[in-house]
Scaffold this active site. Structure first.
Site, PDB file in Angstrom:
ATOM      1  N   GLU A 268       0.782  -1.322  -0.155  1.00  0.00           N
ATOM      2  CA  GLU A 268       0.085   0.439  -0.110  1.00  0.00           C
ATOM      3  C   GLU A 268       0.875   1.680  -0.219  1.00  0.00           C
ATOM      4  O   GLU A 268       0.356   2.275  -0.387  1.00  0.00           O
ATOM      5  CB  GLU A 268      -1.107  -0.065   1.240  1.00  0.00           C
ATOM      6  CG  GLU A 268      -2.804   1.180   1.173  1.00  0.00           C
ATOM      7  CD  GLU A 268      -2.997   0.776   1.896  1.00  0.00           C
ATOM      8  OE1 GLU A 268      -4.729  -0.862   1.909  1.00  0.00           O
ATOM      9  OE2 GLU A 268      -3.184   0.699   3.197  1.00  0.00           O
ATOM     10  N   HIS A 289       7.138 -26.866  -0.109  1.00  0.00           N
ATOM     11  CA  HIS A 289       5.905 -28.425  -1.069  1.00  0.00           C
ATOM     12  C   HIS A 289       4.985 -27.810  -1.234  1.00  0.00           C
ATOM     13  O   HIS A 289       3.913 -28.465  -1.710  1.00  0.00           O
ATOM     14  CB  HIS A 289       5.665 -29.603   0.326  1.00  0.00           C
ATOM     15  CG  HIS A 289       6.978 -29.657   1.378  1.00  0.00           C
ATOM     16  ND1 HIS A 289       7.711 -30.973   0.877  1.00  0.00           N
ATOM     17  CD2 HIS A 289       7.980 -29.475   2.026  1.00  0.00           C
ATOM     18  CE1 HIS A 289       8.313 -32.142   1.147  1.00  0.00           C
ATOM     19  NE2 HIS A 289       8.980 -30.158   2.208  1.00  0.00           N
ATOM     20  N   LYS A 401     -12.906   2.414  -1.691  1.00  0.00           N
ATOM     21  CA  LYS A 401     -13.996   3.483  -0.761  1.00  0.00           C
ATOM     22  C   LYS A 401     -15.088   4.495  -0.948  1.00  0.00           C
ATOM     23  O   LYS A 401     -16.674   4.284  -0.493  1.00  0.00           O
ATOM     24  CB  LYS A 401     -12.911   4.346   0.365  1.00  0.00           C
ATOM     25  CG  LYS A 401     -12.441   2.929   1.091  1.00  0.00           C
ATOM     26  CD  LYS A 401     -11.400   4.141   2.451  1.00  0.00           C
ATOM     27  CE  LYS A 401     -10.670   3.147   3.026  1.00  0.00           C
ATOM     28  NZ  LYS A 401     -10.114   3.542   4.761  1.00  0.00           N
TER      29      LYS A 401
HETATM   30  O1  PA5 Z   1      -2.659   2.096   5.705  1.00  0.00           O
HETATM   31  C1  PA5 Z   1      -3.747   2.885   5.882  1.00  0.00           C
HETATM   32  O2  PA5 Z   1      -4.468   3.684   5.158  1.00  0.00           O
HETATM   33  C2  PA5 Z   1      -4.808   1.667   5.545  1.00  0.00           C
HETATM   34  O3  PA5 Z   1      -4.755   0.277   5.050  1.00  0.00           O
HETATM   35  C3  PA5 Z   1      -6.313   1.741   6.355  1.00  0.00           C
HETATM   36  O4  PA5 Z   1      -5.157   1.139   7.977  1.00  0.00           O
HETATM   37  C4  PA5 Z   1      -7.013   1.268   6.089  1.00  0.00           C
HETATM   38  O5  PA5 Z   1      -8.289   1.390   5.106  1.00  0.00           O
HETATM   39  C5  PA5 Z   1      -8.469   1.225   7.883  1.00  0.00           C
HETATM   40  O6  PA5 Z   1      -9.096   2.911   7.580  1.00  0.00           O
HETATM   41  P1  PA5 Z   1      -9.316   2.871   8.430  1.00  0.00           P
HETATM   42  O7  PA5 Z   1      -8.514   2.808   9.904  1.00  0.00           O
HETATM   43  O8  PA5 Z   1      -9.738   4.452   8.234  1.00  0.00           O
HETATM   44  O9  PA5 Z   1     -10.928   2.601   8.953  1.00  0.00           O
END
Ligand code: PA5
Length: 433
Positions: A268, A289, A401
């Site tokens: 990410e 394996h 989202k």
């Molecule tokens: O790293 C990030 O920003 C995302 O992976 C969030 O942690 C994830 O989308 C969850 O978001 P939130 O903590 O706002 O619910």
């Protein structure tokens, strides 16, 4: 405590030194203007509040703790609890980390928990994540008969904005915060993962100590003596040379959660603008394996990161002394076997010119987990700078989202619907049985 071995990285030494020099320049800049997560081992954000809350909650004799959160709001706690608690015999309260909305799982958990002795920990930095809010609404309803529910919901969210913050204020739930400038996947050293860990009995001060020790290592050491510089430079060079599938393969079940946390952090943070490696998490010896054939003999686009930490275990007894062909096994410990398997895997990869590095952790502890989290956060931040991407945002995820909310008919998302209709207007291609 933590040792990096990059003997088998197949990296050209001068290329490595050149990239390390660039990382050093980045680090000089970072020293003047640190990334927000870098202060977390020092400030220990809301430690006192967390300790007090845990002290009070202990009096409630909780049987079940249900953590509702996803991505960066769940994976840190999962990594810590898997590493430090999953094999402990004394498992009270039980911890359920619900980082998905599979109806079957949610139903199962709802049936299993002792509702009157449950604590909900609702974690969302933005306070707007649809999955987490839906889970919260379902669990709140399931626990509606609990008389002291207000004292059995802890919300961890942004200190200023978001729906979750508004709910906490309106309904008077317990509340902890995520520092404003620290984003989801870099928030492991905040109440996001520290609170559930402390509640489950982890010595979080030691996690902070480990992270601080690593921060000092990174600040002090130069060139190839700095573990974060070497790893960031190698990851970057691998990516540049087309070895963009990064397989993280712990030979240690307790580090599987950590490899999932790393997978999110790398993917990410770096997958942007057509760039970024693809992290894959794998498990030694099991995947020898299952996946190793591909790693060794498939396309030469992979680079492996081994992690290991051995622990004492049983020796293989001489159960079939009449069989000569098993004599090599009897008397060996499982650790001997694990090490032989790992070494054999590394050598087979080397022979096939597939690069790898390994990271040995002498002891899986709160301290070493803290050091590992901090190390990899720095590595990924450096790697992002080398690639020329912003490691701290996730614009493509945000779009998904928004589309989800529009598809569910959320107010304020009406004009996104037309965009969705255009995307869905192509000819459908479906086969069914
Ligand atoms: O790293 C990030 O920003 C995302 O992976 C969030 O942690 C994830 O989308 C969850 O978001 P939130 O903590 O706002 O619910």
């Amino acid at each position: 405590m933590i040792t990096l071995d990059y003997t088998f990285s197949l990296i050209d030494e001068s290329e490595l030194d050149e990239v390390i020099r660039k990382v050093e320049e980045i680090n000089e800049r970072v020293k003047r203007k640190p990334y927000p997560f870098m202060e977390l081992p020092y400030i220990r954000f809301q430690l006192k509040e967390m300790e007090e809350m845990v002290r009070n909650l202990k009096k409630k004799r909780l049987e079940d703790v249900i953590l509702l959160g996803i991505g960066g709001s769940a994976l840190g706690a999962k990594a810590i609890c898997e590493a430090l608690l999953s094999y402990s015999r004394d498992k009270k309260p039980r911890l359920w980390i619900l980082d998905n909305i599979d109806p079957f799982t949610i139903n199962w958990v709802l049936e299993k928990i002792e509702k009157k002795k449950s604590l909900l920990v609702v974690v969302s930095k933005s306070g707007e994540t649809t999955e987490t809010l839906a889970q919260f609404m379902i669990f709140k309803d399931a626990l509606r008969e609990v008389s002291d529910l207000k004292e059995k919901v802890v919300i961890i969210t942004d200190p200023q904005n978001g729906t979750l913050k508004r709910i906490a204020e309106k309904e008077g739930y317990l509340c902890l915060f995520v520092p404003r400038d620290v984003g989801g996947r870099f928030s492991v050293l905040t109440p996001v993962a520290m609170f559930p860990s402390l509640l489950m009995g982890v010595k979080i001060e030691e996690i902070f100590d480990g992270a601080k020790k690593m921060a000092e290592h990174i600040r002090t050491f130069s060139r190839r003596e700095n573990m974060s510089f070497v790893i960031a430079a190698i990851l970057y060079l691998m990516d540049k040379k087309g070895k963009s599938l990064h397989v993280i393969m712990p030979y240690c079940d307790r580090l599987i959660g950590f490899s999932e946390w790393f997978r999110q952090l790398e993917a990410e943070s770096l997958g942007k603008g057509g760039k970024g490696p693809t992290p894959i998490h794998s498990r030694g010896v099991t995947d020898q394996h299952s996946q190793l054939q591909l790693y060794i003999d498939g396309p030469k686009n992979k680079f492996l990161i081994f992690m290991y930490s051995f622990s004492e275990g049983p020796s293989v007894p001489d159960s079939f002394s009449y069989l000569d062909e098993l004599s090599y096994l009897s008397g060996k410990t499982l650790e001997d076997l694990f090490l032989a398997e790992l070494t054999a895997t590394k050598l087979s990869l080397l022979e096939a010119s597939v690069p790898s590095i390994d990271i040995r952790i002498d002891e899986i502890s709160a301290f070493s987990m803290g050091a590992l989290f901090y190390l990899f956060e720095m590595v990924i931040a450096f790697f992002g700078e080398l690639l020329g991407v912003n490691p701290f945002d996730q614009p493509a995820v945000e779009k998904g989202k928004v589309y989800t909310k529009a598809l569910l008919g959320a107010k304020g998302y009406e004009n996104v619907k037309s965009q969705i209709e255009i995307l869905q207007s192509g000819k459908r291609a479906i086969v069914s049985l």
